[in-house]
Scaffold this active site. Sequence first.
Site, PDB file in Angstrom:
ATOM      1  N   THR A  88      -2.587 -55.866 -29.853  1.00 50.13           N
ATOM      2  CA  THR A  88      -1.608 -55.145 -30.655  1.00 50.13           C
ATOM      3  C   THR A  88      -2.050 -55.072 -32.111  1.00 50.13           C
ATOM      4  O   THR A  88      -2.866 -55.861 -32.576  1.00 50.13           O
ATOM      5  CB  THR A  88      -0.214 -55.807 -30.564  1.00 50.13           C
ATOM      6  OG1 THR A  88      -0.287 -57.130 -31.072  1.00 50.13           O
ATOM      7  CG2 THR A  88       0.282 -55.832 -29.127  1.00 50.13           C
ATOM      8  N   ASP A  89      -1.481 -54.109 -32.825  1.00 49.75           N
ATOM      9  CA  ASP A  89      -1.825 -53.928 -34.236  1.00 49.75           C
ATOM     10  C   ASP A  89      -0.683 -54.411 -35.124  1.00 49.75           C
ATOM     11  O   ASP A  89       0.284 -55.010 -34.643  1.00 49.75           O
ATOM     12  CB  ASP A  89      -2.195 -52.462 -34.505  1.00 49.75           C
ATOM     13  CG  ASP A  89      -1.052 -51.489 -34.236  1.00 49.75           C
ATOM     14  OD1 ASP A  89       0.117 -51.918 -34.140  1.00 49.75           O
ATOM     15  OD2 ASP A  89      -1.340 -50.283 -34.121  1.00 49.75           O
ATOM     16  N   ALA A  90      -0.786 -54.131 -36.407  1.00 51.82           N
ATOM     17  CA  ALA A  90       0.212 -54.593 -37.371  1.00 51.82           C
ATOM     18  C   ALA A  90       1.593 -53.987 -37.126  1.00 51.82           C
ATOM     19  O   ALA A  90       2.595 -54.519 -37.588  1.00 51.82           O
ATOM     20  CB  ALA A  90      -0.252 -54.276 -38.787  1.00 51.82           C
TER      21      ALA A  90
END
Length: 142
Positions: free
Chosen positions: A27-29
């Site tokens: 996952t990203d920010a």
Amino acid sequence: MRLSVEPSTSPADYDFTHQIRVRFVETDAMGIVHHSNYLAYFEETRVAFLAHVGHPFTEWREAGLESPVLESFVTYRQPLRFDDVISVHLALADVTRATFQMAYLITVGDTAHSTGVTVHGCITAATGRPTRLPPWLVAMGS
């Protein structure tokens, strides 16, 4: 451009399904799966499919063959999130003597989250030169 397949959003149109649980590291920010990971999901499913049909990727390598990705395409419809259990549906979509295409659909439950296509060639590992696909793969595409 070699890509000629329009992937379906109906799981019934696919011959093989592989489940993957989304890891936090993917996952990203924003808390959603980073777009680059979709291609890794396609690859994991492709390797599982080859094993399922009795021709694991290790067999290709032992025969001195590789199947590089020549093109890839992904449509992002709904975001994937940490801990989703995704179903990656795969169909061998188009086969010629020298290339093959695979279509993908990623779902969570009944919801389509992504579609994609990868186009592959076949080369000899020793020289990196193009060669014909294995006969069993051509026969599957018929």
